[in-house]
Design an enzyme around this catalytic site. Structure first.
Site, PDB file in Angstrom:
ATOM      1  N   ARG A 164       0.848  -1.212   0.000  1.00  0.00           N
ATOM      2  CA  ARG A 164       0.000   0.000   0.000  1.00  0.00           C
ATOM      3  C   ARG A 164       0.881   1.259   0.000  1.00  0.00           C
ATOM      4  O   ARG A 164       0.602   2.227   0.701  1.00  0.00           O
ATOM      5  CB  ARG A 164      -0.941   0.023   1.210  1.00  0.00           C
ATOM      6  CG  ARG A 164      -1.913  -1.111   1.267  1.00  0.00           C
ATOM      7  CD  ARG A 164      -2.855  -1.133   0.059  1.00  0.00           C
ATOM      8  NE  ARG A 164      -3.771  -2.253   0.171  1.00  0.00           N
ATOM      9  CZ  ARG A 164      -3.493  -3.479  -0.280  1.00  0.00           C
ATOM     10  NH1 ARG A 164      -2.359  -3.729  -0.901  1.00  0.00           N
ATOM     11  NH2 ARG A 164      -4.360  -4.456  -0.137  1.00  0.00           N
ATOM     12  N   SER A 238     -10.598  -0.044   3.491  1.00  0.00           N
ATOM     13  CA  SER A 238      -9.849  -0.340   4.731  1.00  0.00           C
ATOM     14  C   SER A 238      -9.277   0.961   5.281  1.00  0.00           C
ATOM     15  O   SER A 238      -8.598   1.683   4.548  1.00  0.00           O
ATOM     16  CB  SER A 238      -8.695  -1.289   4.438  1.00  0.00           C
ATOM     17  OG  SER A 238      -9.186  -2.457   3.843  1.00  0.00           O
ATOM     18  N   GLU A 334      -4.625   4.059   6.176  1.00  0.00           N
ATOM     19  CA  GLU A 334      -4.337   3.794   4.755  1.00  0.00           C
ATOM     20  C   GLU A 334      -4.685   5.000   3.883  1.00  0.00           C
ATOM     21  O   GLU A 334      -3.902   5.369   2.996  1.00  0.00           O
ATOM     22  CB  GLU A 334      -5.119   2.548   4.308  1.00  0.00           C
ATOM     23  CG  GLU A 334      -4.649   1.988   2.997  1.00  0.00           C
ATOM     24  CD  GLU A 334      -5.469   0.790   2.538  1.00  0.00           C
ATOM     25  OE1 GLU A 334      -5.316  -0.301   3.128  1.00  0.00           O
ATOM     26  OE2 GLU A 334      -6.254   0.943   1.590  1.00  0.00           O
TER      27      GLU A 334
HETATM   28  C1  LIG Z   1     -15.188   0.523  -0.831  1.00  0.00           C
HETATM   29  C2  LIG Z   1     -13.690   0.676  -1.060  1.00  0.00           C
HETATM   30  C3  LIG Z   1     -12.905  -0.465  -1.250  1.00  0.00           C
HETATM   31  C4  LIG Z   1     -11.526  -0.342  -1.470  1.00  0.00           C
HETATM   32  N1  LIG Z   1     -10.798  -1.489  -1.653  1.00  0.00           N
HETATM   33  C5  LIG Z   1      -9.463  -1.409  -1.875  1.00  0.00           C
HETATM   34  C6  LIG Z   1      -8.692  -2.603  -2.073  1.00  0.00           C
HETATM   35  O1  LIG Z   1      -9.219  -3.721  -2.098  1.00  0.00           O
HETATM   36  N2  LIG Z   1      -7.363  -2.471  -2.265  1.00  0.00           N
HETATM   37  C7  LIG Z   1      -6.750  -1.254  -2.282  1.00  0.00           C
HETATM   38  O2  LIG Z   1      -5.539  -1.219  -2.458  1.00  0.00           O
HETATM   39  N3  LIG Z   1      -7.450  -0.105  -2.098  1.00  0.00           N
HETATM   40  C8  LIG Z   1      -8.792  -0.142  -1.898  1.00  0.00           C
HETATM   41  N4  LIG Z   1      -9.523   1.001  -1.691  1.00  0.00           N
HETATM   42  C9  LIG Z   1      -8.824   2.307  -1.683  1.00  0.00           C
HETATM   43  C10 LIG Z   1      -8.895   3.087  -3.037  1.00  0.00           C
HETATM   44  O3  LIG Z   1      -9.954   2.625  -3.821  1.00  0.00           O
HETATM   45  C11 LIG Z   1      -7.611   2.981  -3.846  1.00  0.00           C
HETATM   46  O4  LIG Z   1      -6.512   3.409  -3.091  1.00  0.00           O
HETATM   47  C12 LIG Z   1      -7.672   3.782  -5.151  1.00  0.00           C
HETATM   48  O5  LIG Z   1      -6.627   3.379  -5.993  1.00  0.00           O
HETATM   49  C13 LIG Z   1      -7.583   5.310  -4.937  1.00  0.00           C
HETATM   50  O6  LIG Z   1      -7.723   5.947  -6.217  1.00  0.00           O
HETATM   51  P1  LIG Z   1      -8.396   7.357  -6.365  1.00  0.00           P
HETATM   52  O7  LIG Z   1      -8.354   7.698  -7.806  1.00  0.00           O
HETATM   53  O8  LIG Z   1      -9.748   7.371  -5.732  1.00  0.00           O
HETATM   54  O9  LIG Z   1      -7.393   8.278  -5.553  1.00  0.00           O
HETATM   55  P2  LIG Z   1      -7.732   9.516  -4.599  1.00  0.00           P
HETATM   56  O10 LIG Z   1      -8.467   9.023  -3.400  1.00  0.00           O
HETATM   57  O11 LIG Z   1      -8.338  10.609  -5.387  1.00  0.00           O
HETATM   58  O12 LIG Z   1      -6.256   9.944  -4.165  1.00  0.00           O
HETATM   59  C14 LIG Z   1      -5.477   9.135  -3.324  1.00  0.00           C
HETATM   60  C15 LIG Z   1      -4.030   9.665  -3.336  1.00  0.00           C
HETATM   61  O13 LIG Z   1      -3.490   9.511  -4.646  1.00  0.00           O
HETATM   62  C16 LIG Z   1      -3.103  10.760  -5.204  1.00  0.00           C
HETATM   63  N5  LIG Z   1      -3.459  10.730  -6.638  1.00  0.00           N
HETATM   64  C17 LIG Z   1      -4.669  10.404  -7.173  1.00  0.00           C
HETATM   65  N6  LIG Z   1      -4.609  10.453  -8.509  1.00  0.00           N
HETATM   66  C18 LIG Z   1      -3.338  10.780  -8.833  1.00  0.00           C
HETATM   67  C19 LIG Z   1      -2.652  11.011 -10.066  1.00  0.00           C
HETATM   68  N7  LIG Z   1      -3.269  10.876 -11.263  1.00  0.00           N
HETATM   69  N8  LIG Z   1      -1.347  11.386 -10.022  1.00  0.00           N
HETATM   70  C20 LIG Z   1      -0.705  11.520  -8.842  1.00  0.00           C
HETATM   71  N9  LIG Z   1      -1.299  11.331  -7.631  1.00  0.00           N
HETATM   72  C21 LIG Z   1      -2.606  10.970  -7.633  1.00  0.00           C
HETATM   73  C22 LIG Z   1      -3.878  11.808  -4.418  1.00  0.00           C
HETATM   74  O14 LIG Z   1      -3.209  13.048  -4.411  1.00  0.00           O
HETATM   75  C23 LIG Z   1      -3.952  11.168  -3.044  1.00  0.00           C
HETATM   76  O15 LIG Z   1      -2.749  11.413  -2.348  1.00  0.00           O
HETATM   77  C24 LIG Z   1     -10.912   0.931  -1.488  1.00  0.00           C
HETATM   78  C25 LIG Z   1     -11.704   2.078  -1.298  1.00  0.00           C
HETATM   79  C26 LIG Z   1     -13.075   1.950  -1.097  1.00  0.00           C
HETATM   80  C27 LIG Z   1     -13.924   3.191  -0.926  1.00  0.00           C
END
Ligand SMILES: Cc1cc2nc3c(=O)[nH]c(=O)nc-3n(C[C@H](O)[C@H](O)[C@H](O)COP(=O)(O)OP(=O)(O)OC[C@H]3O[C@@H](n4cnc5c(N)ncnc54)[C@H](O)[C@@H]3O)c2cc1C
Length: 338
Positions: A164, A238, A334
């Site tokens: 992670r 998580s 996380e």
């Molecule tokens: C119901 C649920 C289930 C989930 N299950 C999992 C799982 O099984 N495994 C897992 O690993 N995660 C899980 N997650 C966490 C999440 O979905 C992931 O971490 C996902 O990849 C985050 O992507 P995002 O685009 O929403 O990022 P955001 O939440 O928008 O951003 C997260 C971080 O990434 C940075 N960021 C986002 N986009 C970029 C970009 N293009 N360039 C540079 N930095 C960037 C942001 O600045 C921030 O620091 C879950 C979340 C939820 C709500």
């Protein structure tokens, strides 16, 4: 590039927390990032990169310029004898991309189905689920530097993927905008079936060699049964990482709590189930204001309706303290707290 002022971020974070972005810029290409860098006002301002908002906790309004990443596109780049190389724009929805790869007959991402967020957000914490991590299928990514405006292609050693974790949470945090990601999907395809939930499916159905489509359906069904749908109940998945401890620390804890759920890792360390520890401290269903511990899974914090970021963080800190008090383990959140 589209610039907006006074934008509510509530629809843009899966926890449904209230916060307002003073300035929000929609980014659809590398050129848009360069325009931001070259702009006399935007270029100097501090910035926050927003993907799907599924891994952030918003605790306040955002004075930073919010760059909402909406780079589109999905395509097969190359067909090699040993792998497909598939690419997606950082703004694409992760699950839609996984479904797209399956439709194209390119397998290997099915264990990562239904993870919310964007393709660009996925490398930041090296998403993982059901025995597969993004790094296992990663080829390279394109990013634009927010200081110099230069586009670069980065491979795995520079990204420094960990559990992670990646360099995008450290020296490249807020500095590098990921605009495109490429994946190497191995040929021939080998299913990853080691996880207990998948083994149970095999036992229940009698299907010992599921194809990629069936594995995708199993993972979606398992996730829907276990995790709250953010559209119905705000959450960020998580909330804490599973702590990794030395065998000695683990033996010590087992001496006191023989039932603790733990998984030995190949390097000799042991991963402890954070959800089990939180549950053992009696947190399931407890709340601070409208922020609560999910009744069905103690590792997930949820928004019962009108939670604010400070309530979520007060609850998170109280959980950390009680887990530390009982197990001597400091849980690490996380999601990114903003
Ligand atoms: C119901 C649920 C289930 C989930 N299950 C999992 C799982 O099984 N495994 C897992 O690993 N995660 C899980 N997650 C966490 C999440 O979905 C992931 O971490 C996902 O990849 C985050 O992507 P995002 O685009 O929403 O990022 P955001 O939440 O928008 O951003 C997260 C971080 O990434 C940075 N960021 C986002 N986009 C970029 C970009 N293009 N360039 C540079 N930095 C960037 C942001 O600045 C921030 O620091 C879950 C979340 C939820 C709500």
């Amino acid at each position: 590039m589209q610039i907006e002022s006074g934008v509510s971020l509530k629809p843009y974070n899966t926890f449904g927390l209230p916060a307002v972005a003073h300035t929000l810029v929609r980014i659809a290409s590398d050129a848009d990032v360069r325009r931001v860098v070259d702009d006399p006002k935007l270029g100097r301002a501090s910035k926050f990169i927003l993907g799907g908002g599924s891994n952030i906790i918003l605790t306040r309004d955002m004075p930073q310029v919010v760059l909402k990443i909406e780079v589109p596109g999905m395509r097969i780049v190359e067909e090699r004898a040993d792998a497909w190389i598939v690419e997606a724009g950082a703004g694409e929805n992760w699950h839609d991309f996984v479904a797209y790869t399956l439709e194209q007959g390119c397998f290997g991402l099915e264990n990562l189905a239904l993870i919310p967020g964007t393709v660009g957000g996925a490398p930041v914490q090296n998403i993982g689920a059901y025995g597969v991590e993004l790094k296992d299928r990663f080829e390279s990514l394109d990013a634009v530097d927010l200081v110099t405006g230069r586009s670069v292609t980065l491979r795995a050693p520079i990204c420094r993927f960990g559990y992670r974790d990646s360099e995008f949470k450290h020296s490249l945090a807020g500095r590098s905008v990921i605009t495109r990601v490429r994946f190497r999907l191995p040929r021939p395809w080998q299913p990853v079936l080691g996880y207990l939930d998948l083994q149970r499916r095999i036992a229940d159905t009698g299907i010992t060699a599921p194809d990629a489509r069936r594995l995708f359906d199993w993972v979606c069904a398992i996730r829907r049964a276990k995790l709250p749908d953010p559209a119905a109940l705000g959450n960020a998945g998580s909330f804490f990482k599973n702590p990794v401890v030395t065998p000695e620390q683990c033996r010590d804890i087992i001496g006191r709590d023989p039932e603790i759920v733990h998984y030995p890792l190949p390097d000799g360390t042991v991963k402890l189930a954070a959800g089990w520890m939180i549950d053992a401290c009696g947190w399931k269903g407890k709340s601070v204001g409208q922020a609560a511990v999910y009744e069905k899974q103690a590792l997930v914090l949820v928004n019962r309706g009108a939670a604010i970021g400070s309530e979520v963080m007060t609850l998170a800190r109280a959980i950390q303290e009680s887990v530390y008090g009982r197990f001597g383990i400091r849980l690490e959140p996380e999601p990114v707290v903003v």
